[in-house]
Design a protein around this motif. Structure first.
Motif, PDB file in Angstrom:
ATOM      1  N   ASN A  69       0.813  -1.223   0.000  1.00  0.00           N
ATOM      2  CA  ASN A  69       0.000   0.000   0.000  1.00  0.00           C
ATOM      3  C   ASN A  69       0.842   1.267   0.000  1.00  0.00           C
ATOM      4  O   ASN A  69       0.312   2.351   0.124  1.00  0.00           O
TER       5      ASN A  69
ATOM      6  N   PHE B 289      -4.508  -0.206  -2.564  1.00  0.00           N
ATOM      7  CA  PHE B 289      -5.066  -1.466  -2.084  1.00  0.00           C
ATOM      8  C   PHE B 289      -6.591  -1.421  -1.989  1.00  0.00           C
ATOM      9  O   PHE B 289      -7.274  -2.368  -2.354  1.00  0.00           O
TER      10      PHE B 289
ATOM     11  N   ASN C 175      -6.442  -9.205  -6.217  1.00  0.00           N
ATOM     12  CA  ASN C 175      -5.756  -7.920  -6.120  1.00  0.00           C
ATOM     13  C   ASN C 175      -5.493  -7.270  -7.463  1.00  0.00           C
ATOM     14  O   ASN C 175      -4.397  -6.821  -7.756  1.00  0.00           O
TER      15      ASN C 175
END
Length: 97
Positions: free
Chosen positions: A23, A33, A96
């Motif tokens: 992050n 994130f 992600n």
């Protein structure tokens, strides 16, 4: 190499994997994130020469790239590309993104 060094390296690798995505990156090219998500699905194949019905794309590589013209992901070298491999039933999960 001692076994303790090897075990330490494996532990550190797991920490890094579980920390992803990092992050600390602040760039328009790297979503933070809290702006990322996941893509899941099942890749099915219909090929009447192999099987009458549909079947899961066992062990197929599944890629996710930015929108563009058909095949452009093969020529472009900018932007994210995420890859994973489907399981035996063609199920996949890309995290992600």
């Amino acid at each position: 190499m001692s076994l303790s060094l090897w075990n330490n390296a494996k532990e550190q690798m797991l920490k890094e994997v579980n920390s992803w995505p990092y992050n600390f990156i602040e760039s328009k090219d790297f979503p933070s994130f809290d702006r990322r998500g996941s893509v899941a699905g099942q890749l099915l194949i219909h090929d009447s020469y192999i099987n009458e019905g549909v079947f899961g794309a066992s062990s197929a590589y599944v890629g996710l790239a930015a929108p563009g013209d058909m095949g452009s992901w093969q020529r472009e070298c900018k932007g994210y590309r995420f890859w994973t491999r489907a399981d035996n039933q063609g199920n996949f999960l890309i995290k992600n993104v």
